[in-house]
Design an enzyme around this catalytic site. Sequence first.
Site, mmCIF file in Angstrom:
data_model
loop_
_atom_site.group_PDB
_atom_site.id
_atom_site.type_symbol
_atom_site.label_atom_id
_atom_site.label_comp_id
_atom_site.label_asym_id
_atom_site.label_seq_id
_atom_site.Cartn_x
_atom_site.Cartn_y
_atom_site.Cartn_z
ATOM 1 C CE1 TYR A 153 -41.618 41.054 20.551
ATOM 2 C CE2 TYR A 153 -42.955 39.106 20.178
ATOM 3 C CZ TYR A 153 -41.837 39.851 19.893
ATOM 4 O OH TYR A 153 -40.952 39.426 18.935
ATOM 5 C CE1 TYR A 177 -53.143 41.998 6.457
ATOM 6 C CE2 TYR A 177 -55.339 41.971 7.427
ATOM 7 C CZ TYR A 177 -54.526 41.997 6.308
ATOM 8 O OH TYR A 177 -55.087 42.019 5.067
ATOM 9 C CB ILE A 186 -37.362 37.840 25.554
ATOM 10 C CG1 ILE A 186 -37.956 37.972 26.965
ATOM 11 C CG2 ILE A 186 -37.900 36.586 24.875
ATOM 12 C CD1 ILE A 186 -39.461 38.124 27.004
ATOM 13 C CE LYS A 218 -38.922 39.460 22.356
ATOM 14 N NZ LYS A 218 -39.243 38.153 21.719
ATOM 15 C CB THR A 271 -42.460 35.692 16.873
ATOM 16 O OG1 THR A 271 -43.423 36.588 17.405
ATOM 17 C CG2 THR A 271 -42.395 35.863 15.370
ATOM 18 C CB THR A 272 -38.360 32.558 18.041
ATOM 19 O OG1 THR A 272 -37.992 33.945 18.023
ATOM 20 C CG2 THR A 272 -37.150 31.730 17.668
ATOM 21 N NE ARG A 311 -40.845 38.436 13.741
ATOM 22 C CZ ARG A 311 -40.707 37.425 12.882
ATOM 23 N NH1 ARG A 311 -41.749 37.044 12.170
ATOM 24 N NH2 ARG A 311 -39.549 36.814 12.743
#
Length: 296
Positions: free
Chosen positions: A135, A109, A206, A164, A46-47, A140
């Site tokens: 994850y 979503y 992470i 994560k 994502t980052t 998000r």
Amino acid sequence: MMAYRGTGVALITPFREDQTVDTRSLERLVEYTIAGGVDYLVVLGTTAESATLTPEEKELVKQTVIKTNAGRLPLVLGVGGNNTAAVVADLDKDGLKGFDAILSVSPYYNKPTQEGIYRHFEQVALHAPLPVILYNVPGRTGSNMLPSTVIRLAEDFDNIIAIKEAAGDMVQALRLLKDKPEHFMVISGDDMITLPMTLAGGAGVISVIAQGLPEKFSGMVRSAMNGNLEKANGLHFEMMDIIDYIFEEGNPAGIKSMLSQLDIIESPAVRLPLVPASDELRQKISKYLQIGAAFL
């Protein structure tokens, strides 16, 4: 398994002012984090603003990191999405060459049920040629992967080796740590609560901030794992303000501002719909770096 204990870094994708991928800055960032003592690198998470990268740009990022890393640290590739069939298709072995594991985000979503989440990762596990790190980041994705679902997956699939956990919920993290199979790792996905999670039995982090302060943050995690609580706490307290700052206006705008000020990357540019850090935030980060120059 031991390769993913300690400090992993969720790498940004540096952009030039013209919005093209800045491979030279990415090379410098990889070298900087490795020199700082981190344990592994995570690519296209994502980052990395992966949602805004074309397939060609993703391949450029992958090959740049693989070449620069030159086999020194384990590499984890982000492979996730909310279309299970598309994620399975992305698990093509040729596209994973050079990587040691995958990080796969819970579907976003769609807001699937826990059974839907289980079945999604069942397909990922059945098709993945590499170890899988789950994850969970409900802030998000819009849905929380409950500990019971995580434990079920960990018990049913040997190649699902870790999660994560980025719910920001210490109680949920403790339930995972309490009930997980012995082989399964719980990795913090939240920089601010990495220390308590690690001390409770977690496998490290992470991290986002670790690419800005690799030596310091990996030192904190290492100290915690070695039982040096006084040193770990001291490092954690020193970094609390900057951790707040880099997430104040969203990720990765804050960390890109920091890395730009450290001259690791040439530009703090992000891609819309994200916008760069405000002048006010840049000043906060600058002040922290000036005050902390003696120990950075």
